[in-house]
Scaffold this motif. Structure first.
Motif, PDB file in Angstrom:
ATOM      1  N   PRO A   9       0.702  -1.088   0.090  1.00  0.00           N
ATOM      2  CA  PRO A   9       0.208  -0.030   0.014  1.00  0.00           C
ATOM      3  C   PRO A   9       0.926   1.308  -0.021  1.00  0.00           C
ATOM      4  O   PRO A   9       1.898   1.125   0.425  1.00  0.00           O
ATOM      5  N   PHE A  10       0.220   2.308  -0.675  1.00  0.00           N
ATOM      6  CA  PHE A  10       1.067   3.660  -0.682  1.00  0.00           C
ATOM      7  C   PHE A  10      -0.031   4.780  -0.428  1.00  0.00           C
ATOM      8  O   PHE A  10      -1.235   4.771  -0.944  1.00  0.00           O
ATOM      9  N   LEU A  11       0.534   6.018  -0.085  1.00  0.00           N
ATOM     10  CA  LEU A  11      -0.344   7.199  -0.048  1.00  0.00           C
ATOM     11  C   LEU A  11      -0.444   7.792  -1.617  1.00  0.00           C
ATOM     12  O   LEU A  11       0.614   7.731  -2.291  1.00  0.00           O
ATOM     13  N   ARG A  12      -1.713   8.100  -1.809  1.00  0.00           N
ATOM     14  CA  ARG A  12      -1.841   8.685  -3.043  1.00  0.00           C
ATOM     15  C   ARG A  12      -1.031  10.249  -3.313  1.00  0.00           C
ATOM     16  O   ARG A  12      -0.499  10.254  -4.348  1.00  0.00           O
ATOM     17  N   SER A  13      -0.988  10.868  -2.170  1.00  0.00           N
ATOM     18  CA  SER A  13      -0.183  12.112  -2.333  1.00  0.00           C
ATOM     19  C   SER A  13       1.495  11.668  -2.904  1.00  0.00           C
ATOM     20  O   SER A  13       2.176  12.435  -3.309  1.00  0.00           O
ATOM     21  N   GLU A  14       2.015  10.729  -2.139  1.00  0.00           N
ATOM     22  CA  GLU A  14       3.124  10.236  -2.431  1.00  0.00           C
ATOM     23  C   GLU A  14       3.308   9.874  -3.791  1.00  0.00           C
ATOM     24  O   GLU A  14       4.334  10.065  -4.814  1.00  0.00           O
ATOM     25  N   ALA A  15       2.344   9.270  -4.445  1.00  0.00           N
ATOM     26  CA  ALA A  15       2.368   8.658  -5.751  1.00  0.00           C
ATOM     27  C   ALA A  15       2.458   9.938  -6.887  1.00  0.00           C
ATOM     28  O   ALA A  15       3.262   9.991  -7.661  1.00  0.00           O
ATOM     29  N   LEU A  16       1.448  11.065  -6.316  1.00  0.00           N
ATOM     30  CA  LEU A  16       1.434  12.197  -7.222  1.00  0.00           C
ATOM     31  C   LEU A  16       2.881  12.739  -7.161  1.00  0.00           C
ATOM     32  O   LEU A  16       3.304  13.325  -8.114  1.00  0.00           O
ATOM     33  N   GLY A  17       3.413  12.715  -6.095  1.00  0.00           N
ATOM     34  CA  GLY A  17       4.808  13.677  -5.806  1.00  0.00           C
ATOM     35  C   GLY A  17       5.847  12.951  -6.341  1.00  0.00           C
ATOM     36  O   GLY A  17       6.745  13.472  -6.916  1.00  0.00           O
ATOM     37  N   ARG A  18       5.666  11.594  -7.021  1.00  0.00           N
ATOM     38  CA  ARG A  18       6.681  10.897  -7.872  1.00  0.00           C
ATOM     39  C   ARG A  18       6.370  10.590  -9.170  1.00  0.00           C
ATOM     40  O   ARG A  18       6.956  10.164  -9.608  1.00  0.00           O
ATOM     41  N   GLY A  19       5.465  11.596  -9.571  1.00  0.00           N
ATOM     42  CA  GLY A  19       5.105  11.480 -10.951  1.00  0.00           C
ATOM     43  C   GLY A  19       4.071  10.895 -11.544  1.00  0.00           C
ATOM     44  O   GLY A  19       3.506  11.026 -12.842  1.00  0.00           O
ATOM     45  N   LEU A  20       3.248  10.023 -10.665  1.00  0.00           N
ATOM     46  CA  LEU A  20       1.950   9.521 -11.409  1.00  0.00           C
ATOM     47  C   LEU A  20       0.924  10.509 -11.665  1.00  0.00           C
ATOM     48  O   LEU A  20       0.671  11.272 -10.531  1.00  0.00           O
ATOM     49  N   SER A  21       0.099  10.181 -12.753  1.00  0.00           N
ATOM     50  CA  SER A  21      -0.990  11.349 -12.843  1.00  0.00           C
ATOM     51  C   SER A  21      -2.021  10.655 -11.921  1.00  0.00           C
ATOM     52  O   SER A  21      -2.387   9.908 -11.464  1.00  0.00           O
ATOM     53  N   ARG A  22      -3.045  11.918 -11.807  1.00  0.00           N
ATOM     54  CA  ARG A  22      -4.080  11.647 -11.042  1.00  0.00           C
ATOM     55  C   ARG A  22      -5.105  10.681 -11.588  1.00  0.00           C
ATOM     56  O   ARG A  22      -5.727   9.639 -10.712  1.00  0.00           O
ATOM     57  N   HIS A  23      -5.134  10.751 -12.866  1.00  0.00           N
ATOM     58  CA  HIS A  23      -5.807   9.708 -13.571  1.00  0.00           C
ATOM     59  C   HIS A  23      -5.416   8.302 -13.280  1.00  0.00           C
ATOM     60  O   HIS A  23      -6.173   7.627 -13.197  1.00  0.00           O
ATOM     61  N   ARG A  24      -4.211   8.189 -13.414  1.00  0.00           N
ATOM     62  CA  ARG A  24      -3.648   6.812 -13.170  1.00  0.00           C
ATOM     63  C   ARG A  24      -3.950   6.295 -11.808  1.00  0.00           C
ATOM     64  O   ARG A  24      -4.364   5.199 -11.523  1.00  0.00           O
ATOM     65  N   VAL A  25      -3.562   7.077 -10.668  1.00  0.00           N
ATOM     66  CA  VAL A  25      -3.636   6.683  -9.169  1.00  0.00           C
ATOM     67  C   VAL A  25      -5.270   6.478  -8.944  1.00  0.00           C
ATOM     68  O   VAL A  25      -5.445   5.653  -8.338  1.00  0.00           O
ATOM     69  N   ASP A  26      -6.051   7.286  -9.535  1.00  0.00           N
ATOM     70  CA  ASP A  26      -7.302   7.277  -9.120  1.00  0.00           C
ATOM     71  C   ASP A  26      -8.259   6.123 -10.121  1.00  0.00           C
ATOM     72  O   ASP A  26      -9.379   6.058 -10.043  1.00  0.00           O
ATOM     73  N   GLY A  27      -7.400   5.577 -11.041  1.00  0.00           N
ATOM     74  CA  GLY A  27      -8.025   4.671 -12.281  1.00  0.00           C
ATOM     75  C   GLY A  27      -8.035   3.393 -11.579  1.00  0.00           C
ATOM     76  O   GLY A  27      -7.883   2.988 -10.641  1.00  0.00           O
ATOM     77  N   PRO A  28      -8.517   2.322 -12.472  1.00  0.00           N
ATOM     78  CA  PRO A  28      -8.634   1.042 -12.277  1.00  0.00           C
ATOM     79  C   PRO A  28      -7.215   0.279 -11.887  1.00  0.00           C
ATOM     80  O   PRO A  28      -7.655  -1.016 -11.540  1.00  0.00           O
ATOM     81  N   ALA A  29      -6.329   0.757 -12.122  1.00  0.00           N
ATOM     82  CA  ALA A  29      -5.261  -0.018 -11.802  1.00  0.00           C
ATOM     83  C   ALA A  29      -4.874  -0.082 -10.549  1.00  0.00           C
ATOM     84  O   ALA A  29      -4.056  -0.810  -9.773  1.00  0.00           O
ATOM     85  N   TYR A  30      -5.627   0.702  -9.484  1.00  0.00           N
ATOM     86  CA  TYR A  30      -5.219   0.442  -8.179  1.00  0.00           C
ATOM     87  C   TYR A  30      -6.395   0.488  -7.497  1.00  0.00           C
ATOM     88  O   TYR A  30      -7.552   1.178  -7.663  1.00  0.00           O
TER      89      TYR A  30
END
Length: 71
Positions: A9-30
């Protein structure tokens, strides 16, 4: 783009800070766990995974009762 260990598990804010897009983080991949916690959709949602997610939100969280018994 994978920036975390599969199944961790990881925090959404960390993922966004590492370059993942909001669309990717909030999409069906997670999967969305506990509000802002995410985990890869391919991850089995085991008691240990859920406990690790809880630790991201409440670092002093402990597993007890049913969770401890299942672990």
């Amino acid at each position: 783009m994978t920036i975390y260990e599969p199944g961790e598990p990881f925090l959404r804010s960390e993922a966004l800070g590492r370059g993942l897009s909001r669309h990717r983080v909030d999409g069906p991949a997670y999967h969305r766990l506990l509000g802002t916690v995410r985990v890869a959709a391919s991850t089995e949602l085991s008691p240990l995974t859920l406990l690790r997610a809880a630790h991201l939100v409440v670092p002093d969280a402990v597993g007890s009762h049913h969770t401890a018994a299942r672990l």
